[in-house]
Write a protein that holds these residues in place. Structure first.
Motif, PDB file in Angstrom:
ATOM      1  N   VAL A 216     104.032  48.805 -31.456  1.00 26.54           N
ATOM      2  CA  VAL A 216     102.622  48.767 -31.860  1.00 26.54           C
ATOM      3  C   VAL A 216     102.039  50.183 -31.833  1.00 26.54           C
ATOM      4  CG1 VAL A 216     100.320  48.022 -31.108  1.00 26.54           C
ATOM      5  CG2 VAL A 216     102.189  46.356 -31.205  1.00 26.54           C
ATOM      6  N   LEU A 217     102.307  50.909 -30.735  1.00 21.71           N
ATOM      7  CA  LEU A 217     101.747  52.269 -30.616  1.00 21.71           C
ATOM      8  C   LEU A 217     102.336  53.208 -31.679  1.00 21.71           C
ATOM      9  CD1 LEU A 217     101.629  52.512 -26.715  1.00 21.71           C
ATOM     10  CD2 LEU A 217      99.669  52.312 -28.292  1.00 21.71           C
ATOM     11  N   GLU A 218     103.626  53.037 -31.944  1.00 18.88           N
ATOM     12  CA  GLU A 218     104.290  53.832 -32.983  1.00 18.88           C
ATOM     13  C   GLU A 218     103.620  53.579 -34.341  1.00 18.88           C
ATOM     14  OE1 GLU A 218     108.685  53.449 -32.728  1.00 18.88           O
ATOM     15  OE2 GLU A 218     108.570  53.327 -34.919  1.00 18.88           O
ATOM     16  N   GLY A 219     103.314  52.314 -34.611  1.00 16.32           N
ATOM     17  CA  GLY A 219     102.647  51.948 -35.862  1.00 16.32           C
ATOM     18  C   GLY A 219     101.276  52.596 -35.964  1.00 16.32           C
ATOM     19  N   ARG A 220     100.564  52.609 -34.848  1.00 12.30           N
ATOM     20  CA  ARG A 220      99.224  53.235 -34.854  1.00 12.30           C
ATOM     21  C   ARG A 220      99.339  54.736 -35.143  1.00 12.30           C
ATOM     22  NH1 ARG A 220      94.769  49.536 -33.917  1.00 12.30           N
ATOM     23  NH2 ARG A 220      96.003  47.702 -34.423  1.00 12.30           N
ATOM     24  N   ARG A 221     100.350  55.353 -34.502  1.00  9.98           N
ATOM     25  CA  ARG A 221     100.531  56.797 -34.734  1.00  9.98           C
ATOM     26  C   ARG A 221     100.849  57.057 -36.205  1.00  9.98           C
ATOM     27  NH1 ARG A 221     103.013  56.495 -29.560  1.00  9.98           N
ATOM     28  NH2 ARG A 221     105.096  56.296 -30.461  1.00  9.98           N
TER      29      ARG A 221
ATOM     30  N   LEU B  26     101.038  36.932 -25.009  1.00 14.52           N
ATOM     31  CA  LEU B  26     101.415  38.221 -25.583  1.00 14.52           C
ATOM     32  C   LEU B  26     100.183  39.057 -25.935  1.00 14.52           C
ATOM     33  CD1 LEU B  26     103.891  39.841 -26.404  1.00 14.52           C
ATOM     34  CD2 LEU B  26     103.826  38.727 -28.636  1.00 14.52           C
ATOM     35  N   ALA B  27      99.156  38.400 -26.450  1.00 12.34           N
ATOM     36  CA  ALA B  27      97.926  39.130 -26.793  1.00 12.34           C
ATOM     37  C   ALA B  27      97.355  39.794 -25.540  1.00 12.34           C
ATOM     38  CB  ALA B  27      96.917  38.180 -27.427  1.00 12.34           C
ATOM     39  N   ASP B  28      97.328  39.068 -24.426  1.00  8.06           N
ATOM     40  CA  ASP B  28      96.819  39.640 -23.164  1.00  8.06           C
ATOM     41  C   ASP B  28      97.672  40.827 -22.724  1.00  8.06           C
ATOM     42  OD1 ASP B  28      94.858  37.782 -23.121  1.00  8.06           O
ATOM     43  OD2 ASP B  28      95.800  36.478 -21.615  1.00  8.06           O
ATOM     44  N   GLU B  29      98.989  40.659 -22.817  1.00  7.41           N
ATOM     45  CA  GLU B  29      99.908  41.733 -22.400  1.00  7.41           C
ATOM     46  C   GLU B  29      99.694  42.990 -23.235  1.00  7.41           C
ATOM     47  OE1 GLU B  29     102.440  42.041 -20.080  1.00  7.41           O
ATOM     48  OE2 GLU B  29     101.664  40.191 -19.184  1.00  7.41           O
TER      49      GLU B  29
ATOM     50  N   SER C 242      98.292  46.526 -21.857  1.00  8.28           N
ATOM     51  CA  SER C 242      99.208  47.682 -21.833  1.00  8.28           C
ATOM     52  C   SER C 242      98.803  48.793 -22.792  1.00  8.28           C
ATOM     53  CB  SER C 242     100.628  47.258 -22.194  1.00  8.28           C
ATOM     54  OG  SER C 242     101.065  46.264 -21.344  1.00  8.28           O
ATOM     55  N   THR C 243      98.259  48.451 -23.956  1.00  9.47           N
ATOM     56  CA  THR C 243      97.971  49.495 -24.960  1.00  9.47           C
ATOM     57  C   THR C 243      96.480  49.833 -25.059  1.00  9.47           C
ATOM     58  OG1 THR C 243      97.621  47.901 -26.754  1.00  9.47           O
ATOM     59  CG2 THR C 243      99.891  48.679 -26.426  1.00  9.47           C
ATOM     60  N   GLY C 244      95.641  48.938 -24.539  1.00  6.74           N
ATOM     61  CA  GLY C 244      94.195  49.142 -24.658  1.00  6.74           C
ATOM     62  C   GLY C 244      93.671  48.768 -26.034  1.00  6.74           C
ATOM     63  N   LEU C 245      94.557  48.240 -26.896  1.00  6.68           N
ATOM     64  CA  LEU C 245      94.113  47.871 -28.247  1.00  6.68           C
ATOM     65  C   LEU C 245      93.610  46.425 -28.248  1.00  6.68           C
ATOM     66  CD1 LEU C 245      97.147  49.450 -30.132  1.00  6.68           C
ATOM     67  CD2 LEU C 245      94.775  50.270 -30.213  1.00  6.68           C
ATOM     68  N   GLU C 246      92.509  46.218 -28.960  1.00  8.03           N
ATOM     69  CA  GLU C 246      91.934  44.876 -28.964  1.00  8.03           C
ATOM     70  C   GLU C 246      92.896  43.906 -29.656  1.00  8.03           C
ATOM     71  OE1 GLU C 246      87.834  42.521 -30.062  1.00  8.03           O
ATOM     72  OE2 GLU C 246      88.092  44.576 -30.765  1.00  8.03           O
ATOM     73  N   THR C 247      93.269  42.858 -28.952  1.00 10.13           N
ATOM     74  CA  THR C 247      94.285  41.927 -29.467  1.00 10.13           C
ATOM     75  C   THR C 247      93.804  40.495 -29.311  1.00 10.13           C
ATOM     76  OG1 THR C 247      95.943  43.502 -28.682  1.00 10.13           O
ATOM     77  CG2 THR C 247      96.748  41.355 -29.363  1.00 10.13           C
ATOM     78  N   ARG C 248      93.905  39.740 -30.381  1.00 11.35           N
ATOM     79  CA  ARG C 248      93.507  38.328 -30.355  1.00 11.35           C
ATOM     80  C   ARG C 248      94.727  37.472 -30.691  1.00 11.35           C
ATOM     81  NH1 ARG C 248      87.746  37.914 -30.983  1.00 11.35           N
ATOM     82  NH2 ARG C 248      87.002  39.761 -29.870  1.00 11.35           N
TER      83      ARG C 248
END
Ligand code: F6P
Length: 363
Positions: free
Chosen positions: A219-224, A267-270, A274-280
């Motif tokens: 996920v973080l790689e995708g954001r970068r 998984l959304a909570d995790e 872990s990433t600080g990205l808003e997840t639903r």
């Protein structure tokens, strides 16, 4: 002219494609030209609510079917006959004698059984006890062996794709991650092929335990790389390494299955923590089984229905119609039951990207 009465039932979870199959069994059985050619006048009775319609101690629950009754059925989802997860051979409540009595009392020469593994396993046992059965494969999970298609699957894929298309606009506007939970029990077909159709960023399937750390890294790689939002598809049976499957309840149905569910929320909570990205998270649940059948399920229901009637005319019982290698064949029901058709991780899944494969040609 010789007369013959046949029954038809739908069992297990409903899905799109059942009504087209029923319609085409009835139309093929009662077709005037075919009747003259065969020299047999068939009559078709619909058995209500799967095996439940046959296990009552009083009257079996049936309805007469003719071409007029079923004329428009192929346009509708669900099953006009009703369905249930009743198991006449449930060890806690064996009602198989009542089923056998009712089949005899109705004078059924054969029964067309439209179902997945559970429903067909009952058909196989009844066949051992002398009942003439013919099977038609259905389940949105596509986890039956012996066939490359099971009714309901394509409609469910269309629904997953449409729902994800809808989520994309709102996910993008808010720069959110959405974890979408699909059905499928222990088979990842719905998640994998639904995720592929919808172009999901990550796809998590039961056949491959995933690493929570790796999901966060991807996920973080995708954001970068510039992604503003992500769609992650998780099968209800998917689980991180070291975890057992997520269940909604420990209770089991009469075939011994637990209700799976909860992976998307977990998984959304995790991911969020872990990433600080808003997840639903969103659970597509029974939406995947609802609505009108897509064109493919209408055609496959039609072909399977006609093929089932071909088997009855040939008196080739104890077999399930099947689609394999581009054609229609029949396979022994006993070869199909108690097994699972699963995603082949080696050839159909990319364990680095958590997604569909990126090389396709095999030769
Ligand atoms: O087997 C079909 C299926 O839709 C599974 O994908 C799912 O786990 C289950 O049935 C849900 O069953 P129910 O309709 O009993 O909740």
């Amino acid at each position: 002219m010789k007369k013959s009465r046949i029954g038809i039932l739908t069992g297990g979870g409903d899905c799109a494609g059942l009504n087209p199959a029923i319609k085409w069994v009835v139309k093929s059985a009662l077709d005037e030209r075919l009747t003259a050619e065969r020299g047999i006048q068939y009559e078709v009775v619909g058995i209500r609510d799967g095996w439940k319609g046959l296990v009552g101690t009083e009257q079996p629950s049936v309805m007469a079917l003719d071409q007029g009754v079923v004329r428009t059925w192929d346009r509708y989802g669900g099953t006009m006959l009703g369905t249930s997860r009743t198991n006449p051979y449930d060890p806690k409540n064996d009602r198989s004698k009542a089923a056998l009595n009712n089949i005899r009392q109705l004078g059924l020469e054969a029964i067309v059984v439209i179902g997945g593994d559970d429903t067909l396993s009952v058909a196989a046992r009844l066949h051992e006890e002398g009942v003439n059965v013919v099977g038609i494969p259905k389940t949105i999970d596509k986890d039956l062996v012996g066939t490359e298609y099971t009714l309901g699957f394509e409609t469910a894929l269309n629904i997953i794709t449409e729902e994800i298309d809808r989520l994309r606009t709102t996910a993008g506007s808010h720069e959110r991650i959405f974890v979408v939970e699909t059905m499928g029990r222990n088979a990842g077909w719905l998640a994998l092929e639904g995720g592929e159709s919808a172009g999901a960023f990550l796809i998590l399937i039961p056949e491959h335990e995933f690493s929570l750390h790796k999901v966060n890294e991807l996920v973080l790689e995708g954001r970068r790389a510039g992604a503003r939002y992500d769609i992650i598809v998780a099968s209800e049976g998917a689980k991180p390494a070291g975890y057992t499957e997520f269940v909604r309840s420990m209770a089991t149905d009469s075939f011994g299955h637990k209700a799976l569910g909860g992976i998307a929320e977990f998984l959304a909570d995790e991911i969020c923590s872990s990433t600080g990205l808003e997840t639903r998270s969103i659970v597509l649940s029974h939406l995947q089984r609802g609505g009108a059948p897509c064109a493919y399920d209408r055609r496959m229901g039609r072909y399977f229905g006609i093929a089932a009637m071909d088997l009855i005319v040939r008196k080739s019982y104890g077999r399930m119609v099947s689609y394999r290698g581009g054609g229609f064949i029949a396979v022994p029901i006993s070869d199909v039951i108690g097994k699972l058709s699963l995603v082949d991780v080696k050839t159909q899944y990319d364990t680095d990207r958590y997604n569909g494969r990126r090389t396709i040609l095999t030769k």
